[in-house]
Scaffold this active site. Structure first.
Site, mmCIF file in Angstrom:
data_model
loop_
_atom_site.group_PDB
_atom_site.id
_atom_site.type_symbol
_atom_site.label_atom_id
_atom_site.label_comp_id
_atom_site.label_asym_id
_atom_site.label_seq_id
_atom_site.Cartn_x
_atom_site.Cartn_y
_atom_site.Cartn_z
ATOM 1 N N ARG A 124 16.852 -6.475 15.100
ATOM 2 C CA ARG A 124 16.397 -7.802 14.619
ATOM 3 C C ARG A 124 14.878 -7.974 14.689
ATOM 4 N NH1 ARG A 124 21.188 -10.065 17.032
ATOM 5 N NH2 ARG A 124 22.714 -10.282 15.349
ATOM 6 N N LYS A 146 3.557 -7.550 3.681
ATOM 7 C CA LYS A 146 4.652 -7.337 2.724
ATOM 8 C C LYS A 146 5.250 -5.971 3.010
ATOM 9 C CE LYS A 146 3.522 -10.062 -1.355
ATOM 10 N NZ LYS A 146 3.118 -9.998 -2.783
ATOM 11 N N GLU A 188 -7.678 -1.083 -6.912
ATOM 12 C CA GLU A 188 -7.357 -2.267 -6.109
ATOM 13 C C GLU A 188 -8.624 -2.839 -5.446
ATOM 14 O OE1 GLU A 188 -4.384 -3.643 -6.195
ATOM 15 O OE2 GLU A 188 -2.856 -2.073 -6.400
ATOM 16 N N LYS A 230 -8.697 -9.771 1.157
ATOM 17 C CA LYS A 230 -7.241 -9.930 1.247
ATOM 18 C C LYS A 230 -6.861 -10.799 2.444
ATOM 19 C CE LYS A 230 -2.740 -7.934 0.813
ATOM 20 N NZ LYS A 230 -1.868 -6.829 0.457
ATOM 21 N N GLU A 240 3.110 -16.185 -0.242
ATOM 22 C CA GLU A 240 2.925 -16.230 -1.696
ATOM 23 C C GLU A 240 3.572 -17.445 -2.350
ATOM 24 O OE1 GLU A 240 2.812 -12.309 -3.560
ATOM 25 O OE2 GLU A 240 3.523 -13.216 -5.401
ATOM 26 N N ARG A 244 -1.811 -16.477 -3.027
ATOM 27 C CA ARG A 244 -1.602 -15.033 -2.822
ATOM 28 C C ARG A 244 -1.213 -14.326 -4.126
ATOM 29 N NH1 ARG A 244 1.082 -11.771 2.258
ATOM 30 N NH2 ARG A 244 0.842 -9.712 1.329
ATOM 31 N N ASN A 248 -1.922 -10.245 -7.475
ATOM 32 C CA ASN A 248 -1.174 -9.511 -8.498
ATOM 33 C C ASN A 248 -1.956 -9.385 -9.801
ATOM 34 O OD1 ASN A 248 1.087 -9.228 -6.814
ATOM 35 N ND2 ASN A 248 1.720 -11.316 -7.281
ATOM 36 N N HIS A 251 -1.156 -6.761 -12.352
ATOM 37 C CA HIS A 251 0.104 -6.147 -11.959
ATOM 38 C C HIS A 251 1.248 -6.464 -12.925
ATOM 39 C CE1 HIS A 251 -2.144 -5.282 -8.376
ATOM 40 N NE2 HIS A 251 -1.111 -4.729 -7.765
ATOM 41 N N HIS A 255 2.804 -3.232 -13.913
ATOM 42 C CA HIS A 255 4.187 -2.894 -13.544
ATOM 43 C C HIS A 255 5.007 -2.523 -14.772
ATOM 44 C CE1 HIS A 255 4.596 -4.758 -9.269
ATOM 45 N NE2 HIS A 255 4.242 -3.499 -9.240
ATOM 46 N N HIS A 269 0.176 3.902 -9.484
ATOM 47 C CA HIS A 269 0.121 2.439 -9.403
ATOM 48 C C HIS A 269 -1.269 1.891 -9.728
ATOM 49 C CE1 HIS A 269 1.030 -1.587 -8.025
ATOM 50 N NE2 HIS A 269 0.008 -1.530 -7.180
HETATM 51 P P1 NAD Z 1 1.823 7.053 -1.222
HETATM 52 O O1 NAD Z 1 2.141 6.459 0.059
HETATM 53 O O2 NAD Z 1 2.942 7.673 -1.994
HETATM 54 O O3 NAD Z 1 0.674 8.133 -1.037
HETATM 55 C C1 NAD Z 1 0.233 8.875 -2.148
HETATM 56 C C2 NAD Z 1 0.288 10.379 -1.852
HETATM 57 O O4 NAD Z 1 -0.809 10.715 -1.040
HETATM 58 C C3 NAD Z 1 1.531 10.848 -1.122
HETATM 59 O O5 NAD Z 1 1.929 12.073 -1.675
HETATM 60 C C4 NAD Z 1 1.037 11.068 0.315
HETATM 61 O O6 NAD Z 1 1.763 12.069 0.976
HETATM 62 C C5 NAD Z 1 -0.378 11.486 0.088
HETATM 63 N N1 NAD Z 1 -1.315 11.164 1.164
HETATM 64 C C6 NAD Z 1 -1.387 10.025 1.875
HETATM 65 N N2 NAD Z 1 -2.459 10.038 2.671
HETATM 66 C C7 NAD Z 1 -3.060 11.228 2.482
HETATM 67 C C8 NAD Z 1 -4.222 11.818 3.012
HETATM 68 N N3 NAD Z 1 -5.029 11.187 3.852
HETATM 69 N N4 NAD Z 1 -4.550 13.070 2.603
HETATM 70 C C9 NAD Z 1 -3.768 13.717 1.682
HETATM 71 N N5 NAD Z 1 -2.681 13.193 1.130
HETATM 72 C C10 NAD Z 1 -2.326 11.956 1.525
HETATM 73 O O7 NAD Z 1 1.152 6.023 -2.239
HETATM 74 P P2 NAD Z 1 0.098 4.819 -2.057
HETATM 75 O O8 NAD Z 1 -0.643 4.789 -3.324
HETATM 76 O O9 NAD Z 1 -0.615 4.904 -0.783
HETATM 77 O O10 NAD Z 1 1.056 3.546 -1.958
HETATM 78 C C11 NAD Z 1 1.879 3.166 -3.036
HETATM 79 C C12 NAD Z 1 2.960 2.267 -2.494
HETATM 80 O O11 NAD Z 1 2.353 1.114 -1.910
HETATM 81 C C13 NAD Z 1 3.908 1.765 -3.557
HETATM 82 O O12 NAD Z 1 5.225 1.913 -3.105
HETATM 83 C C14 NAD Z 1 3.556 0.275 -3.687
HETATM 84 O O13 NAD Z 1 4.658 -0.504 -4.058
HETATM 85 C C15 NAD Z 1 3.098 -0.029 -2.302
HETATM 86 N N6 NAD Z 1 2.213 -1.207 -2.204
HETATM 87 C C16 NAD Z 1 2.512 -2.148 -1.278
HETATM 88 C C17 NAD Z 1 1.693 -3.245 -1.119
HETATM 89 C C18 NAD Z 1 1.992 -4.245 -0.055
HETATM 90 O O14 NAD Z 1 1.340 -5.302 -0.023
HETATM 91 N N7 NAD Z 1 2.914 -3.973 0.854
HETATM 92 C C19 NAD Z 1 0.557 -3.408 -1.915
HETATM 93 C C20 NAD Z 1 0.261 -2.408 -2.847
HETATM 94 C C21 NAD Z 1 1.099 -1.305 -2.993
HETATM 95 N N1 GLY Z 2 -0.327 -6.514 -2.914
HETATM 96 C C1 GLY Z 2 -0.025 -7.884 -3.119
HETATM 97 C C2 GLY Z 2 0.115 -8.681 -1.849
HETATM 98 O O1 GLY Z 2 -0.010 -8.182 -0.762
HETATM 99 O O2 GLY Z 2 0.378 -9.837 -1.947
#
Ligand code: NAD
Ligand code: GLY
Length: 371
Positions: A124, A146, A188, A230, A240, A244, A248, A251, A255, A269
Site C-alpha cells: 500500500r 507521475k 523537453e 517543472k 493536473e 500542469r 503537455n 504532446h 503522442h 518521445h
Molecule cells: P528510457 O528509460 O527507455 O531510456 C532510454 C534508453 O537509454 C534505454 O535503452 C536505457 O537503457 C538507456 N539509458 C538510460 N540511461 C543511460 C545512460 N546514462 N547511458 C546509456 N544508456 C542509458 O527512456 P526515457 O526517454 O528516459 O524515458 C521515456 C519514458 O519516460 C516513457 O515511458 C515516458 O512515458 C516516460 N515519461 C514520464 C514522465 C513523467 O512525468 N512520469 C514524463 C515524460 C516521460
Molecule cells: N510530463 C508531464 C507531467 O509531468 O505532468
C-alpha cells in the site's frame, strides 16, 4: 566535483529536493541516507544502465551503511507494462521488503515510471528515490510524481501520483547516453522555454549546442532551470487540474505521431515532442494567436541542434492526417469529447485551450504532412 545545485519541490509534507550536479552517483549513499526510514534499499534498473552505473551506486550505498539488493530489468518501453510490474512486485515481496524499505529507480523514464508505480502500490505504498540517467528523465519524468505503465489501450493509462523522497540528477552519467537520446531529452528542455521561460529559451539559443555536446556547466544549468520550471508548475497543480497540463505542450500532436509509429525506435518521445511543439505553434499562428516569427524561432532552434521539426522528416514514413486525428481523439487529455491543446501567444506564453476547431487541426495536419 562542484557543489550540487538544489531545487525543492514544494508540496507540504510531500516536499522533496532535487540535487543537480556531477559526482552525485558516487556520493548517492550519503545523500540518500537521511531520507531512508531504515538503512535498506532495493535498486531497480535496466541492463544497459546497470552495465555503466550500477557498481558506482552499490559502492556508495555500501559506504553509507545502506543494505541493498538490485533488480535488473530489460531496457526499453516494453518493460513498462503489467507483466514486468507483476514480476517486479513478486521479486520485492520475495525479498521480504518492509514498509520502511525504499526503492531506488536508477535509469531513464521507463525505470522511473515503473519503479515509482511499484512503490506506490506495494504494501500500500513505500518510499522511493529517483536517480535519473537520461536527459529526459533528469528534466522531466523524475520530477513531479507521475508514475505508471502502458497497457494495450495506450501509454501511461494506468498509474498514480506518488512523489519521490529525493531526486539525484547526476549530469555526469549522461556521458554514456547515446547522442540521439540526449537530443530527444533536449526537446523537453526547450519545452520549458516555450511554456513560460522566454529568457531560458534565449539562453538555449546560444548555449543549446553546449548542453547537447556535454559541457558540464551548460548541462547543469539546463537541468536545473528545467527542474525549477517543472517544480514551480507541480507545486501549483500537483494533480493536473489546470496549469500542469501546460507540461503537455507538443504532446497531443507528439503522442499521435508516436502512436502511429508504435512507440518504438522509429520516433523517440522527445523527437515526437519537438515536432509536436512546432505543430502547436503553427496551429497558434493559424488561429492568429501567435506571431509567425515566434514559430519560426522555435523551428530554427530545433533544426540548429539537429532535431526534426516536421513529420515529413521522419524517413520513409507516409502520414495520414485522419489517422493522426483518430489517435488524438483517444488521447487521455480529451474531456467531454473535446481534445485539449496547448497553444502559445508567443515564446514563453503557453496556455491551454479546449476550444480548437477540429477542422483547423485537420487543415494544419493536411498542410504540414503534405509539405
Ligand atoms: P528510457 O528509460 O527507455 O531510456 C532510454 C534508453 O537509454 C534505454 O535503452 C536505457 O537503457 C538507456 N539509458 C538510460 N540511461 C543511460 C545512460 N546514462 N547511458 C546509456 N544508456 C542509458 O527512456 P526515457 O526517454 O528516459 O524515458 C521515456 C519514458 O519516460 C516513457 O515511458 C515516458 O512515458 C516516460 N515519461 C514520464 C514522465 C513523467 O512525468 N512520469 C514524463 C515524460 C516521460
Ligand atoms: N510530463 C508531464 C507531467 O509531468 O505532468
Amino acid at each position: 566535483m562542484t557543489a550540487p545545485l538544489r531545487q525543492n519541490v514544494s508540496l507540504g509534507e510531500r516536499s522533496y529536493d532535487i540535487l543537480i550536479g556531477d559526482g552525485l552517483l558516487a556520493a548517492a549513499g550519503s545523500h540518500i541516507a537521511p531520507v531512508l526510514p531504515q538503512p535498506r534499499a532495493v535498486i531497480v534498473t535496466d541492463t544497459t544502465v546497470a552495465d555503466f552505473h550500477l557498481a558506482t551506486l552499490e559502492r556508495s550505498l555500501a559506504d553509507a551503511g545502506i543494505d541493498h539488493e538490485a533488480l535488473v530489468l530489460p531496457p526499453g518501453e516494453q518493460t513498462k507494462d503489467f507483466a514486468h510490474l507483476e514480476k517486479l512486485i513478486a521479486r520485492l515481496l520475495e525479498l521480504k521488503i518492509e514498509r520502511s524499505t525504499t526503492l531506488i529507480a536508477l535509469g531513464g523514464g521507463v525505470i522511473g515510471d515503473l519503479t515509482g508505480f511499484a512503490a506506490a502500490i506495494v504494501l500500500r505504498g513505500i518510499g522511493f528515490v529517483q536517480i535519473p540517467t537520461t536527459l529526459l528523465a533528469q528534466v522531466d519524468s523524475s520530477v513531479g510524481g507521475k508514475t505508471g505503465i502502458n497497457t494495450a489501450h495506450g501509454k501511461n493509462l494506468v498509474g498514480s501520483f506518488h512523489q519521490p523522497r529525493l531526486v539525484l540528477a547526476d549530469t555526469e552519467v549522461l556521458s554514456t547516453l547515446p547522442r540521439r537520446q540526449v537530443l530527444s531529452g533536449y526537446a523537453e528542455v526547450v519545452k520549458y522555454g516555450i511554456i513560460d521561460r522566454p529568457e531560458f529559451f534565449t539562453w538555449l539559443e546560444s548555449h543549446g549546442m553546449a548542453v547537447i555536446e556535454g559541457d558540464p556547466s551548460a548541462r547543469r544549468h539546463a537541468v536545473a532551470e528545467s527542474c525549477a520550471a517543472k517544480a514551480a508548475i507541480v507545486a501549483e497543480d500537483e494533480r493536473e487540474q489546470g496549469r500542469r497540463a501546460l507540461l503537455n505542450l507538443g504532446h497531443t500532436f507528439g503522442h499521435a505521431l508516436e502512436a502511429e509509429t508504435g512507440f518504438g525506435d522509429e520516433l523517440l518521445h522527445g523527437e515526437a515532442v519537438a515536432i509536436g511543439m512546432v505543430m502547436a505553434l503553427d496551429l497558434s499562428v493559424r488561429l492568429s494567436l501567435c506571431p509567425v516569427e515566434d514559430a519560426a524561432r522555435l523551428r530554427r532552434h530545433l533544426a540548429a541542434v539537429g532535431l526534426a521539426t516536421g513529420a515529413g522528416q521522419v524517413q520513409g514514413r507516409v502520414w495520414n492526417p485522419r489517422r493522426l486525428l483518430d489517435h488524438m481523439a483517444r488521447d487521455k487529455k480529451v474531456s467531454q469529447g473535446r481534445t485539449a491543446f496547448i497553444l502559445a501567444r508567443g515564446i514563453g506564453q503557453a496556455f491551454l485551450s479546449d476550444k480548437v476547431d477540429a477542422a483547423e487541426v485537420e487543415a494544419l495536419l493536411t498542410a504540414t504532412l503534405a509539405a
